[in-house]
Design an enzyme around this catalytic site. Structure first.
Site, short mmCIF file in Angstrom:
data_model
loop_
_atom_site.label_atom_id
_atom_site.label_comp_id
_atom_site.label_asym_id
_atom_site.label_seq_id
_atom_site.Cartn_x
_atom_site.Cartn_y
_atom_site.Cartn_z
N ARG A 24 0.84 -1.21 0.00
CA ARG A 24 0.00 0.00 0.00
C ARG A 24 0.87 1.26 0.00
O ARG A 24 0.94 1.99 -0.98
CB ARG A 24 -0.94 -0.04 1.22
CG ARG A 24 -2.07 0.98 1.18
CD ARG A 24 -1.70 2.37 1.63
NE ARG A 24 -1.13 2.42 2.97
CZ ARG A 24 -0.57 3.50 3.48
NH1 ARG A 24 -0.48 4.62 2.76
NH2 ARG A 24 -0.04 3.49 4.69
N ASP A 25 1.60 1.53 1.09
CA ASP A 25 2.37 2.78 1.17
C ASP A 25 3.50 2.76 0.16
O ASP A 25 3.85 3.78 -0.44
CB ASP A 25 2.92 2.95 2.60
CG ASP A 25 3.16 4.40 2.98
OD1 ASP A 25 3.29 5.24 2.07
OD2 ASP A 25 3.22 4.69 4.18
N HIS A 217 4.89 4.70 12.75
CA HIS A 217 4.96 4.63 11.29
C HIS A 217 6.00 5.66 10.84
O HIS A 217 5.70 6.84 10.69
CB HIS A 217 3.57 4.94 10.73
CG HIS A 217 3.45 4.93 9.24
ND1 HIS A 217 2.86 3.90 8.54
CD2 HIS A 217 3.82 5.82 8.29
CE1 HIS A 217 2.86 4.16 7.25
NE2 HIS A 217 3.44 5.34 7.07
N HIS A 219 8.92 7.28 8.32
CA HIS A 219 9.52 7.41 6.99
C HIS A 219 10.98 7.84 7.20
O HIS A 219 11.31 8.50 8.19
CB HIS A 219 8.74 8.42 6.14
CG HIS A 219 7.45 7.88 5.62
ND1 HIS A 219 7.28 7.44 4.33
CD2 HIS A 219 6.26 7.65 6.23
CE1 HIS A 219 6.05 6.99 4.15
NE2 HIS A 219 5.39 7.11 5.30
N CYS A 250 4.09 9.45 0.31
CA CYS A 250 2.71 9.83 0.11
C CYS A 250 2.64 10.82 -1.03
O CYS A 250 3.31 11.85 -0.98
CB CYS A 250 2.13 10.44 1.39
SG CYS A 250 0.43 11.00 1.14
N ASN A 259 9.49 4.53 3.40
CA ASN A 259 9.22 4.10 4.77
C ASN A 259 10.46 3.46 5.37
O ASN A 259 11.36 3.05 4.64
CB ASN A 259 8.13 3.03 4.78
CG ASN A 259 6.76 3.57 4.48
OD1 ASN A 259 6.45 3.92 3.37
ND2 ASN A 259 5.92 3.62 5.49
P1 HMG Z 1 -13.48 14.21 -2.67
O1 HMG Z 1 -13.18 14.61 -4.05
O2 HMG Z 1 -13.68 15.27 -1.64
O3 HMG Z 1 -14.67 13.18 -2.65
O4 HMG Z 1 -12.27 13.27 -2.20
P2 HMG Z 1 -16.23 13.44 -2.49
O5 HMG Z 1 -16.66 12.86 -1.19
O6 HMG Z 1 -16.55 14.89 -2.77
O7 HMG Z 1 -16.82 12.57 -3.70
C1 HMG Z 1 -16.56 12.93 -5.07
C2 HMG Z 1 -16.73 11.72 -5.97
O8 HMG Z 1 -15.74 10.75 -5.66
C3 HMG Z 1 -18.08 11.01 -5.82
O9 HMG Z 1 -18.41 10.49 -7.10
C4 HMG Z 1 -17.77 9.87 -4.91
O10 HMG Z 1 -18.62 8.74 -5.06
C5 HMG Z 1 -16.37 9.50 -5.35
P3 HMG Z 1 -19.56 11.18 -7.98
O11 HMG Z 1 -20.78 11.15 -7.12
O12 HMG Z 1 -19.05 12.57 -8.25
O13 HMG Z 1 -19.60 10.29 -9.19
N1 HMG Z 1 -15.62 8.89 -4.22
C6 HMG Z 1 -15.00 7.70 -4.29
N2 HMG Z 1 -14.85 6.81 -5.28
C7 HMG Z 1 -14.17 5.67 -4.97
N3 HMG Z 1 -13.65 5.41 -3.74
C8 HMG Z 1 -13.78 6.29 -2.74
C9 HMG Z 1 -14.48 7.48 -3.01
N4 HMG Z 1 -14.78 8.55 -2.23
C10 HMG Z 1 -15.48 9.39 -2.98
N5 HMG Z 1 -13.28 6.01 -1.53
C11 HMG Z 1 -11.36 11.52 -0.81
C12 HMG Z 1 -12.20 12.78 -0.86
C13 HMG Z 1 -11.11 11.19 0.63
C14 HMG Z 1 -12.12 10.40 -1.49
C15 HMG Z 1 -10.03 11.78 -1.58
O14 HMG Z 1 -9.43 12.90 -1.01
C16 HMG Z 1 -9.06 10.63 -1.52
O15 HMG Z 1 -9.30 9.58 -2.14
N6 HMG Z 1 -7.95 10.80 -0.80
C17 HMG Z 1 -6.95 9.73 -0.62
C18 HMG Z 1 -5.56 10.25 -0.60
C19 HMG Z 1 -4.60 9.10 -0.32
O16 HMG Z 1 -4.90 7.95 -0.57
N7 HMG Z 1 -3.41 9.45 0.19
C20 HMG Z 1 -2.41 8.46 0.52
C21 HMG Z 1 -2.75 7.64 1.73
S1 HMG Z 1 -2.44 8.47 3.28
C22 HMG Z 1 -0.75 8.18 3.60
O17 HMG Z 1 -0.04 7.71 2.75
C23 HMG Z 1 -0.21 8.47 4.97
C24 HMG Z 1 0.05 7.19 5.80
O18 HMG Z 1 0.95 6.32 5.15
C25 HMG Z 1 0.60 7.57 7.19
C26 HMG Z 1 1.79 8.54 7.12
O19 HMG Z 1 2.80 8.20 6.48
O20 HMG Z 1 1.64 9.61 7.70
C27 HMG Z 1 -1.27 6.42 6.02
MG MG Z 2 3.12 6.50 5.20
#
Ligand code: HMG
Ligand code: MG
Length: 307
Positions: A24-25, A217, A219, A250, A259
């Site tokens: 994933r990450d 966690h 990095h 990220c 990481n």
């Molecule tokens: P948004 O654009 O605000 O979504 O994104 P929305 O709620 O306004 O919805 C817009 C459209 O997207 C809608 O479709 C929803 O159905 C669809 P429409 O009605 O327009 O056809 N939608 C989705 N479709 C599929 N799967 C979903 C989903 N949600 C809404 N889950 C959202 C908000 C949270 C979805 C977006 O910002 C997003 O996907 N963000 C993810 C970012 C990400 O993955 N970042 C990396 C992971 S975090 C990380 O790496 C840190 C970590 O490792 C820890 C660390 O290191 O600190 C964990």
């Molecule tokens: Mg991370």
């Protein structure tokens, strides 16, 4: 294979759980999309190497993270309902619907300790993120799922600079209070140092959150990840996130690089006589195989030294 001499330390935990985040990450940050066949083999090889929990993918918006747009296909092809839990990231109810349809049993929500990163990573304000997570966790718990919570930017934020420890503790407590079983404290851009780790853990403990509820966690952007893990281990933390071969980052966090490499962590824990159940030879072989697919060497020092 060369192995470190084992010199046990009676003050350290006897056993550590490594929460493997490579699929994933690690893969969410690749420039190219890794074929699903390679992802399936990666997950299976990690399980075979003895990793007890393997975070498989994310049910986030595929436009936000195209690298993991094949989440459904991956889960249809790996044994995620078997003995090894394979959690997936879920940010909202739409993601939960997808996870439920795929028969997932373990999910992780991911919050931000800062306003800037909440906006950039979740398109929500710091406060709005809780409104997104609350119904997601409530329904997941009703469905019998285990829910973990991440907090990002616990040690610093590229847009806001220093992040007050009280603010991190407040966000973390609120996420745990939603019904999450564990909080993973993320040093998303790798700026933390050992004294900061100890101070943050002390602050969580003082707020009633014991080390048994916490995972770390790290990095490795500034080369501090392993030292920080050691500081947390000494404090009493027994769950550590790590990524095979040191991949990761990220896409929405400026300057986030790999990481903590699982191999580097296992090498240190082996030397300290702390059990992980991980077969280092098999894991190194997996990271070298994956590096071949990605077309560049692994950033892990141990992978390179043993290769
Ligand atoms: P948004 O654009 O605000 O979504 O994104 P929305 O709620 O306004 O919805 C817009 C459209 O997207 C809608 O479709 C929803 O159905 C669809 P429409 O009605 O327009 O056809 N939608 C989705 N479709 C599929 N799967 C979903 C989903 N949600 C809404 N889950 C959202 C908000 C949270 C979805 C977006 O910002 C997003 O996907 N963000 C993810 C970012 C990400 O993955 N970042 C990396 C992971 S975090 C990380 O790496 C840190 C970590 O490792 C820890 C660390 O290191 O600190 C964990
Ligand atoms: Mg991370």
């Amino acid at each position: 294979m060369t192995l470190p001499m084992v010199v046990p330390d009676a003050e350290l935990p006897k056993r550590v759980l490594i929460y493997e985040v490579g699929p994933r990450d690690g893969l969410q940050n690749e420039q190219t999309v890794v074929p699903v066949e390679v992802k399936v083999e990666l997950v299976e090889r990690l399980v075979a190497a003895g990793l007890k929990i393997v975070e498989a993918t994310s049910f986030v918006h595929p436009k936000w993270v195209p690298q993991l747009a094949d989440a459904e296909e991956l889960l249809a092809r790996v044994d995620h309902r078997g003995a090894t839990p394979m959690p997936v990231l879920v940010p909202n109810e739409r993601g939960l619907d997808r996870a439920l349809a795929a028969g997932v049993q373990h999910i992780a929500i991911f919050g931000s300790a800062t306003e800037s990163f909440a906006q950039r990573n979740l398109n929500r304000s710091l406060e709005e993120q809780f409104a997104m997570f609350e119904p997601t966790v409530a329904r997941a718990r009703q469905e019998g799922m285990d829910v973990r919570a991440y907090v990002s930017m616990c040690f610093g934020d590229p847009w806001e600079g220093q992040v007050p420890i009280d603010q991190v503790v407040d966000v973390g407590r609120r996420l745990l209070d939603l019904g999450c079983y564990q909080l993973s404290l993320g040093d998303t851009t790798g700026v933390g140092t050992t004294g900061h780790v100890t101070a943050l853990l002390d602050a969580f403990n003082a707020a009633g959150v014991g080390d048994e509820l916490l995972a770390m966690h790290f990095h490795d952007t500034y080369g501090q990840a392993l030292a920080n893990a050691y500081a947390a281990l000494r404090h009493g933390v027994t769950t550590f996130d790590a990524s095979a071969g040191g991949l990761g980052g990220c896409p929405y966090a400026e300057s986030a690089t790999g990481n903590l490499a699982t191999e580097d962590l296992v090498w240190m824990l082996n030397g300290l006589g702390v059990e992980t159940g991980v077969d280092l030879t098999s894991l190194v072989g997996t990271s070298r195989w994956l590096a071949g697919h990605l077309g560049r060497p692994s950033p892990s020092r141990v992978v390179n030294a043993l290769g």
